[in-house]
Design an enzyme around this catalytic site. Structure first.
Site, PDB file in Angstrom:
ATOM      1  N   LYS A  75      -2.087   4.270  12.622  1.00 60.65           N
ATOM      2  CA  LYS A  75      -1.962   5.530  12.206  1.00 60.65           C
ATOM      3  C   LYS A  75      -1.188   6.373  13.463  1.00 60.65           C
ATOM      4  O   LYS A  75      -0.500   7.127  13.116  1.00 60.65           O
ATOM      5  CB  LYS A  75      -3.464   5.828  12.370  1.00 60.65           C
ATOM      6  CG  LYS A  75      -4.035   5.624  11.252  1.00 60.65           C
ATOM      7  CD  LYS A  75      -5.665   6.029  11.075  1.00 60.65           C
ATOM      8  CE  LYS A  75      -6.483   5.180  10.085  1.00 60.65           C
ATOM      9  NZ  LYS A  75      -7.974   5.639  10.011  1.00 60.65           N
ATOM     10  N   SER A  91      -6.915   7.711  15.721  1.00 61.08           N
ATOM     11  CA  SER A  91      -8.119   7.100  15.945  1.00 61.08           C
ATOM     12  C   SER A  91      -8.924   6.582  14.757  1.00 61.08           C
ATOM     13  O   SER A  91      -8.380   7.121  13.387  1.00 61.08           O
ATOM     14  CB  SER A  91      -9.043   8.340  16.358  1.00 61.08           C
ATOM     15  OG  SER A  91     -10.426   7.742  16.874  1.00 61.08           O
ATOM     16  N   ASP A  92      -9.805   5.649  14.990  1.00 59.53           N
ATOM     17  CA  ASP A  92     -10.428   4.936  13.816  1.00 59.53           C
ATOM     18  C   ASP A  92     -11.888   4.646  14.179  1.00 59.53           C
ATOM     19  O   ASP A  92     -12.117   4.101  15.376  1.00 59.53           O
ATOM     20  CB  ASP A  92      -9.656   3.816  13.198  1.00 59.53           C
ATOM     21  CG  ASP A  92     -10.181   3.513  11.660  1.00 59.53           C
ATOM     22  OD1 ASP A  92      -9.707   3.853  10.818  1.00 59.53           O
ATOM     23  OD2 ASP A  92     -11.082   2.535  11.804  1.00 59.53           O
ATOM     24  N   THR A  93     -12.700   4.881  13.234  1.00 60.17           N
ATOM     25  CA  THR A  93     -14.279   4.411  13.642  1.00 60.17           C
ATOM     26  C   THR A  93     -14.761   3.694  12.412  1.00 60.17           C
ATOM     27  O   THR A  93     -14.587   4.016  11.439  1.00 60.17           O
ATOM     28  CB  THR A  93     -15.144   5.810  13.611  1.00 60.17           C
ATOM     29  OG1 THR A  93     -14.602   6.718  14.643  1.00 60.17           O
ATOM     30  CG2 THR A  93     -16.475   5.551  13.883  1.00 60.17           C
ATOM     31  N   GLY A 127     -11.733   3.207  18.105  1.00 58.24           N
ATOM     32  CA  GLY A 127     -10.727   2.825  18.603  1.00 58.24           C
ATOM     33  C   GLY A 127      -9.723   4.230  18.702  1.00 58.24           C
ATOM     34  O   GLY A 127      -9.826   4.922  17.822  1.00 58.24           O
TER      35      GLY A 127
END
Length: 211
Positions: A75, A91-93, A127
């Protein structure tokens, strides 16, 4: 002041980043998440092959951490490719309970996830990738945070009442810790903000070098 871009359309991440007092733009990083994860699988399998590993990648590697790092990097890179200079934050969750629990497809899927999570402890992985573009040079910092979330048992009525709020449908794992679901959160071990979507204090340790 360097240009700062949050590569996420999440209002929760936007709200958290605003706590730094920094001025920033929002340009969501549009990527094919399934393709990113598929590529990650191929790379992990190659690594297993090269190292002659006999066990599965999930046992040898922190698999959910690798997933959120890969997605956050993709991203950030997608947005960084659009600008000549600046700082991009991706960011990724994901919610992890022996499998990735993403956003539910429908109410039945959300119900399944809530039934799976209630009465036990699961992990939330976030992350973060910070890309700093300065002229011809690009610096990349990628890290992850894991927070354990302990959930009280939920009755069938409580589950249905929560689903009626509509809160579950756009959240990984079918819940938002900052919303009505907080009534069933017994406790956490780790960074609360990471569960919301952005481990702000860890991110600041990187950002403060460049802003």
């Amino acid at each position: 002041m360097k240009r700062i871009i949050l590569a996420s359309g999440s209002p929760r991440r936007r709200e958290l980043l605003s706590q730094t007092g920094l001025s920033f733009e929002v340009i969501p990083g549009e990527v094919d998440e399934d393709a990113v994860v598929k590529d990650l699988h191929a790379r992990l399998e190659m690594q297993d092959s090269l190292q002659c590993m006999e066990d599965s990648k999930k046992e040898n590697l922190n698999y959910p951490a690798e997933v959120v790092k890969a997605l956050s990097a993709s991203k950030a890179e997608a947005v960084a490719a659009q600008i000549p200079e600046g700082i991009v934050i991706g960011s990724d969750t994901i919610v992890w309970d022996d499998e990735i629990l993403g956003k539910p497809k429908d109410r039945a899927d959300a119900r399944r996830m809530l039934r799976q999570l209630q009465g036990r402890v699961h992990s939330v992985f976030t992350g973060v990738t910070v890309l700093v573009k300065e002229g011809a040079e690009t610096k990349t910092y990628t890290f992850f945070c894991e927070t354990k979330v302990d959930v009280y048992p939920m009755t069938e009525k409580e589950t249905e009442d929560y689903l009626d709020t509509g809160e579950a449908m756009d959240k990984a794992g079918a819940y938002g810790i900052q919303g009505a679901f907080g009534l069933w959160v017994k406790g956490i071990e780790g960074d609360y903000n990471s569960v919301v979507g952005l481990p702000l204090s860890a991110l600041w340790q990187v950002l403060k070098r460049y802003v």
